[in-house]
Design a protein around this motif. Structure first.
Motif, PDB file in Angstrom:
ATOM      1  N   ILE A 160       0.815  -1.213   0.000  1.00 38.39           N
ATOM      2  CA  ILE A 160       0.000   0.000   0.000  1.00 38.39           C
ATOM      3  C   ILE A 160       0.858   1.277   0.000  1.00 38.39           C
ATOM      4  CG2 ILE A 160      -0.275   0.286   2.501  1.00 38.39           C
ATOM      5  CD1 ILE A 160      -3.352   0.643   1.824  1.00 38.39           C
TER       6      ILE A 160
ATOM      7  N   TYR B  76       0.543   5.564   0.347  1.00 37.38           N
ATOM      8  CA  TYR B  76      -0.352   6.659   0.720  1.00 37.38           C
ATOM      9  C   TYR B  76       0.117   7.939   0.061  1.00 37.38           C
ATOM     10  CZ  TYR B  76      -1.641   3.272   4.280  1.00 37.38           C
ATOM     11  OH  TYR B  76      -2.037   2.136   4.910  1.00 37.38           O
TER      12      TYR B  76
ATOM     13  N   SER C  18     -15.722 -14.522   5.536  1.00 38.20           N
ATOM     14  CA  SER C  18     -15.492 -13.268   6.255  1.00 38.20           C
ATOM     15  C   SER C  18     -14.021 -13.066   6.622  1.00 38.20           C
ATOM     16  CB  SER C  18     -16.341 -13.231   7.528  1.00 38.20           C
ATOM     17  OG  SER C  18     -15.959 -14.288   8.392  1.00 38.20           O
ATOM     18  N   GLU C  19     -13.252 -14.139   6.626  1.00 37.23           N
ATOM     19  CA  GLU C  19     -11.843 -14.005   7.027  1.00 37.23           C
ATOM     20  C   GLU C  19     -10.989 -13.441   5.904  1.00 37.23           C
ATOM     21  OE1 GLU C  19     -13.250 -17.089   6.765  1.00 37.23           O
ATOM     22  OE2 GLU C  19     -13.729 -17.676   8.826  1.00 37.23           O
ATOM     23  N   LEU C  20     -11.425 -13.640   4.672  1.00 33.94           N
ATOM     24  CA  LEU C  20     -10.555 -13.307   3.548  1.00 33.94           C
ATOM     25  C   LEU C  20     -10.827 -11.912   2.998  1.00 33.94           C
ATOM     26  CD1 LEU C  20     -10.577 -16.657   1.510  1.00 33.94           C
ATOM     27  CD2 LEU C  20      -9.025 -15.947   3.336  1.00 33.94           C
ATOM     28  N   VAL C  21      -9.788 -11.306   2.476  1.00 29.55           N
ATOM     29  CA  VAL C  21      -9.941 -10.008   1.831  1.00 29.55           C
ATOM     30  C   VAL C  21     -10.225 -10.273   0.354  1.00 29.55           C
ATOM     31  CG1 VAL C  21      -8.825  -7.811   1.307  1.00 29.55           C
ATOM     32  CG2 VAL C  21      -8.387  -8.950   3.496  1.00 29.55           C
TER      33      VAL C  21
ATOM     34  N   ARG D  76     -11.122 -10.946  17.049  1.00 28.22           N
ATOM     35  CA  ARG D  76     -11.203 -11.435  15.663  1.00 28.22           C
ATOM     36  C   ARG D  76     -11.716 -10.315  14.748  1.00 28.22           C
ATOM     37  NH1 ARG D  76     -13.943 -15.133  11.807  1.00 28.22           N
ATOM     38  NH2 ARG D  76     -14.068 -13.585  10.149  1.00 28.22           N
TER      39      ARG D  76
ATOM     40  N   ARG E 109      -9.082  -7.884  14.011  1.00 24.97           N
ATOM     41  CA  ARG E 109      -8.180  -8.476  13.021  1.00 24.97           C
ATOM     42  C   ARG E 109      -8.755  -8.313  11.606  1.00 24.97           C
ATOM     43  NH1 ARG E 109      -9.262 -11.859   8.889  1.00 24.97           N
ATOM     44  NH2 ARG E 109      -7.386 -12.826   8.146  1.00 24.97           N
ATOM     45  N   ASP E 110     -10.047  -8.563  11.459  1.00 29.80           N
ATOM     46  CA  ASP E 110     -10.669  -8.430  10.133  1.00 29.80           C
ATOM     47  C   ASP E 110     -10.522  -7.011   9.611  1.00 29.80           C
ATOM     48  OD1 ASP E 110     -11.460 -11.033  10.362  1.00 29.80           O
ATOM     49  OD2 ASP E 110     -13.594 -10.614  10.661  1.00 29.80           O
TER      50      ASP E 110
ATOM     51  N   ALA F 273      -6.998  -6.366   8.532  1.00 29.08           N
ATOM     52  CA  ALA F 273      -6.679  -7.079   7.284  1.00 29.08           C
ATOM     53  C   ALA F 273      -7.314  -6.358   6.097  1.00 29.08           C
ATOM     54  CB  ALA F 273      -7.171  -8.519   7.357  1.00 29.08           C
ATOM     55  N   HIS F 274      -8.566  -5.942   6.287  1.00 26.51           N
ATOM     56  CA  HIS F 274      -9.270  -5.294   5.180  1.00 26.51           C
ATOM     57  C   HIS F 274      -8.728  -3.902   4.871  1.00 26.51           C
ATOM     58  CE1 HIS F 274     -12.394  -8.207   4.093  1.00 26.51           C
ATOM     59  NE2 HIS F 274     -12.267  -8.620   5.345  1.00 26.51           N
ATOM     60  N   SER F 275      -7.890  -3.370   5.731  1.00 23.66           N
ATOM     61  CA  SER F 275      -7.307  -2.064   5.425  1.00 23.66           C
ATOM     62  C   SER F 275      -6.160  -2.194   4.418  1.00 23.66           C
ATOM     63  CB  SER F 275      -6.805  -1.387   6.708  1.00 23.66           C
ATOM     64  OG  SER F 275      -5.607  -2.005   7.142  1.00 23.66           O
TER      65      SER F 275
ATOM     66  N   ARG G 197      -1.392  -7.314  13.156  1.00 24.50           N
ATOM     67  CA  ARG G 197      -2.736  -7.200  12.573  1.00 24.50           C
ATOM     68  C   ARG G 197      -3.502  -8.493  12.805  1.00 24.50           C
ATOM     69  NH1 ARG G 197       0.201  -4.060   8.485  1.00 24.50           N
ATOM     70  NH2 ARG G 197      -0.678  -1.953   8.396  1.00 24.50           N
TER      71      ARG G 197
ATOM     72  N   VAL H 296      -7.722 -17.471   8.563  1.00 26.83           N
ATOM     73  CA  VAL H 296      -7.130 -16.299   9.216  1.00 26.83           C
ATOM     74  C   VAL H 296      -5.617 -16.425   9.334  1.00 26.83           C
ATOM     75  CG1 VAL H 296      -9.162 -15.629  10.569  1.00 26.83           C
ATOM     76  CG2 VAL H 296      -7.488 -17.213  11.563  1.00 26.83           C
TER      77      VAL H 296
END
Ligand code: SF4
Lengths: 194, 245, 459
Positions: free
Chosen positions: A30, A32, B145-148, C34, C37-38, C41-43, C260, C365
């Motif tokens: 990433i 920025y 839900s765990e995966l991006v 959890r 953590r999600d 990760a999604h960031s 993370r 995960v």
């Protein structure tokens, strides 16, 4: 056979066929556009504070302000501003009385709010950990987006000890409720210069 | 296109309506379906308990029943996953390989192979969707839900084609219900607690039914619901997709 | 070193769940971790790619372990670090005891190291009359209570603040009934500061050891590893050999994943890179095998050695959250513990691979993409192959597999009162079946699907 030989022989016998290292493409990590604001958001979210100053003169004014009410300050950047000269740096009891340490950092990482500080900058390895408050000063030019870029800039051949420091020390070991100030600093500030 | 319908043993004996709905639904969609009469079980109950070696007989019987079909379809994510991952037959390895690549869970088959875009079904109720792990994480029937990764759900896509239905998701969208094959008796306490917690989240959504792609999960949830005297009912997704209410 | 627990996971779990509000609290609290953590990760759009790199780097490491360790040792020695090797937990403990004796030190602090838990270092030293002070807040709490950590990242997650308050009242003289985490943490800070200042020897774990530099990285939020290591005149760092990574630049992958995955933080507060002892300090590294080289040779299970101990698999595991770490009766609990511990002692840990529904969330995960749930399945096969399944279970399964392999028998049995009802272990129709404790049976329909098909469809 020594333990070393036993272990290494066991590993040799059991390790699978060599597989190549992957190529880690840092440019896919990433990036920025606005490093400063990203850094600020993250650092504040993890309990730290961030200030921007335009030059060393302004930095000096700010530092003067910060140390005003303090009893014991060790300024590793500008020892002339150190408040208590008789601090015995070889005595832990004495070091434990430090109210504030001011230290240069060489790199600030926007994605994590972390600042890289090497041993030379700390003067004493324990300083950034034992002080009640920590101020890290980083040149604004030395900001990167992510940890991948950060490691490209650190030369480990010269380093005895160094640390990424991100915000004040903390714990959530009691019922997951966050408490700032576990064993290390209770407050941590980064000043970006330039 | 010849389709072999695989009706797992506990559906055959306990939930024949699920088998009927699956068959009727496939036929309505124009498929040529037959039900090989000598089928029994996929062998999963043994294998998941650590007795994979003992499921050889089951495997052989499965291959005998289902070789030669273009597709094998079953209304159970869990059994399909087991076949996909573990079916082997030393005497007939090629047939076993073929079956593994041709076996589909029902909703997966409807979406990916038949490419269904509309259904003649109606089910005017509020329905909570239980995402069964084997179908989801094993067969990728839905995003996890765990995966991006981009979100999708094959079962939900189909449910949304049903007239009058209102589909809801529990708060933890894809947590396991605690059935887990023999886990449900060997780890009874955890199993039931997990089931109760899933049910609780569906209750919060005021659902009338809980549905999913795996009868085994639903049977476990149904068992708890009944003991609790709850008004919520369980229903297999095939029954909704085939419903004319 | 592993000892036989006198209870199984299922038994301990049932006890844990008996207190349902507390179970709900434990479950919700860890689920919250959890969720954090999600979010973390999604960031990062590159999250899944990072996991793949991490997994591949680790596999490269496993496949070149011999060379990496030799390089690491050479570089560490050149840096002035003393390197020790321990075949098992006992040797590991003895090496540390010898350093303690050689230097005649008494005041010892230790930051978190799951390896020292695995080797039962505290018990070993206590027996020798050496007191060791755990400095991680959570570990100090459980140490006072003579318990073990129930979670590898959040050691005291099984306790409520009231429990901590009572413990601190007893050991640190805090106000009775004051349950404020801030207050309690302050008290521990004061208590442990004294210990740091007085300490002569500090033991730390290792998160990553870098072959290329001969250095190692320790990550904490509290700063306790650093306080110990920089205060004491001797620093011992203990590592399982699988902690090795080839190059420093790879830290740029692992440090992005570790915190993370563990707590949803972008990075731990401190990521300390030790390469050389400070002037006048002794620095030791103990490299431990303790069954790891054996695991390396098990093709199905070697990937478990990629683990970076982030505990994401604990937090996501619906079974762990509802049974608590102690029900796993091992130093490393949770899903990863259930695939590591059978390697250490299959007999003692034969229940653990069964303490899972195989839902697969753990594998999803895991930041180094260990196929945890598949390995759980494979351990089940190993355990029954070794004849460790209960006799009754084996018999039932054998009977079942025979019937299911022969369609004619199956149908006959089916007619005689729904054979499956009697024999699928979860549906056995008698009052003894645990299914009935809290669940009803499905109602048996008039006819099976097959009968319906024959009556209605057979052309
Ligand atoms: S197995 Fe994976 S998720 Fe579990 S602790 Fe290890 S690295 Fe983390």
């Amino acid at each position: 056979m020594s333990a070393r030989e036993t272990i290494l022989a066991g590993i040799m016998a059991n390790q699978p066929l060599s597989q190549k290292l992957p190529v880690v493409r840092v440019n896919e990590m990433i990036q920025y556009e606005d490093l400063v604001s990203q850094f600020k958001i993250i650092l504040e979210a993890i309990g730290g504070a961030c200030l921007e100053v335009k030059d060393h003169e302004e930095l000096d004014t700010i530092l003067q302000e910060l140390i005003k009410e303090k009893q014991v300050v060790l300024n590793a950047i500008n020892p002339s501003q150190t408040l208590v000269r008789q601090l015995q740096t070889d005595s832990l009891e004495s070091l434990a009385s430090i109210d504030m340490a001011i230290i240069n950092g060489s790199l600030a990482v926007a994605e994590s709010g972390a600042v890289w500080v090497s041993e030379e900058q700390m003067i004493l390895r324990i300083l950034p950990f034992i002080t009640e408050q920590l101020v890290l000063v980083v040149d604004r030019k030395n900001m990167v987006s992510n940890m991948g870029q950060a490691y490209q800039q650190i030369d480990f051949s010269e380093i005895g000890f160094g640390a990424f420091i991100a915000g004040p020390s903390k714990t959530a070991d009691i019922e997951q409720s966050l408490v700032i100030g576990a064993h290390g600093p209770k407050k941590s500030m980064v000043i970006l210069v330039g | 296109m010849k389709i072999g319908l695989f009706i797992p043993c506990y559906i055959d004996q306990f939930y024949p309506a699920v088998g009927v709905a699956s068959l009727e639904l496939l036929e309505k969609l124009g498929c040529d379906v037959s039900f090989p009469l000598n089928q029994t079980c996929c062998g999963q109950p043994m294998a998941n308990s650590g007795f994979e070696a003992m499921s050889k007989g089951c495997d052989k019987n499965f291959v005998n029943n289902f070789k030669g079909f273009d597709y094998i379809v079953a209304p159970s994510g869990s059994c399909v996953l087991h076949i996909k991952e573990h079916l082997h037959d030393e005497d007939n390895p090629k047939a076993a390989d073929e079956i593994r690549s041709r076996v589909y869970e029902l909703t997966e088959f409807l979406v990916d192979i038949l490419k269904v875009t509309s259904l003649q079904a109606s089910f005017p109720f509020k329905v909570g969707l239980h995402t069964s792990c084997h179908g989801q994480r094993g067969l990728h029937l839905a995003s996890m839900s765990e995966l991006v990764a981009p979100a999708f759900s094959k079962p939900e896509t189909l449910l949304n084609m049903v007239k009058g239905i209102e589909v809801t998701r529990p708060k933890r969208v894809d947590e396991c219900c605690g059935f887990g094959g023999t886990f449900c008796v060997f780890e009874e306490a955890v199993s039931v607690k997990m089931g109760k917690d899933r049910i609780g989240e569906h209750q919060d959504n005021d659902v009338e039914y809980i549905t999913g792609v795996d009868t085994s999960c639903l049977m476990h949830l149904e068992g708890i619901l009944k003991r609790q005297g709850s008004k919520i009912k369980t229903i297999h997704i095939a029954e909704i997709l085939n419903s004319q209410l | 070193m592993s000892s036989q627990a006198n209870f199984t996971h299922a038994e301990a779990a049932e006890q844990f769940i008996a207190d349902e509000p507390r179970t709900d609290w434990h479950d919700d609290t860890l689920w919250f971790v959890r969720e954090k953590r999600d979010k973390a990760a999604h960031s990062l759009p590159e999250w899944e790619q990072l996991r793949q790199w991490a997994s591949d780097i680790k596999y490269h490491g496993l496949s070149n372990m011999h060379q990496l360790l030799v390089d690491f040792e050479k570089n560490a020695i050149a840096n002035g670090i003393q390197v020790h090797w321990a075949v098992d937990g006992k040797e590991h403990n003895e090496i540390i005891y010898k350093i303690i004796q050689d230097n005649q030190v008494q005041r010892i602090v230790k930051s978190k190291s799951m390896l020292t838990e695995e080797c039962h270092l505290n018990e070993f030293l206590t027996e020798k009359g050496v007191e060791i002070v755990d400095t991680d807040l959570g570990e100090r709490i459980v140490q006072f209570r003579k318990e073990t950590p129930s979670h590898i990242v959040l050691p005291a997650i099984h306790l409520k603040k009231q429990d901590v308050s009572e413990t601190f009242h007893e050991h640190l003289g805090t106000e009775k009934g004051n349950n404020d985490p801030q207050y309690l943490t302050e008290a521990a800070r004061g208590h442990l500061r004294d210990k740091f200042i007085a300490s002569e020897l500090a033991i730390t774990g290792v998160n990553f050891a870098v072959a290329e530099t001969g250095g190692f990285v320790v990550c904490t939020n509290e700063g306790n590893a650093d306080m110990g290591a920089h205060a004491a005149k001797i620093h011992i760092a203990c590592m399982g050999f699988e902690k090795i990574i080839p190059k420093a630049e790879h830290l740029g992958v692992f440090l992005r994943l570790l915190a993370r995955s563990a707590t949803g933080q972008p990075i731990t507060t401190y990521s300390s890179h030790f390469s050389k002892p400070r002037a006048g300090q002794q620095m030791h590294i103990v490299i431990v095998d303790n069954g790891r080289s054996r695991q390396l040779g098990r093709e199905s299970f070697r990937n478990s050695l990629k683990c970076i101990r982030c505990a994401a698999c604990f937090n996501t595991c619906p079974v762990y959250r509802r049974s608590g770490g102690h029900s796993y009766h091992t130093a490393v609990a949770g899903p990863i513990g259930s695939i590591l511990n059978p390697n250490l002692d299959m007999q003692a840990n034969k229940d653990l691979p069964f303490a899972s529904t195989l839902c697969g969330s753990c594998s999803n995960v895991c930041p180094v993409k260990i196929n945890i749930h598949e390995q759980l399945y494979l351990w089940r096969q190993e355990i029954t192959k070794e004849g460790m399944a209960a006799k009754g279970k084996t018999f039932a399964m054998w009977g079942m597999s025979e019937v299911l392999a022969h369609p004619a028998i199956y149908r006959m049995a089916g007619k005689m009162g729904r054979w499956v009802v009697k024999h699928l272990p979860f549906l056995t129709n008698n009052g003894m079946n645990p299914w009935f404790k809290q669940r009803e049976m499905p109602e048996a329909p008039k006819e099976s699907f097959r009968d319906w098909y024959l009556n209605n469809k057979q052309k």
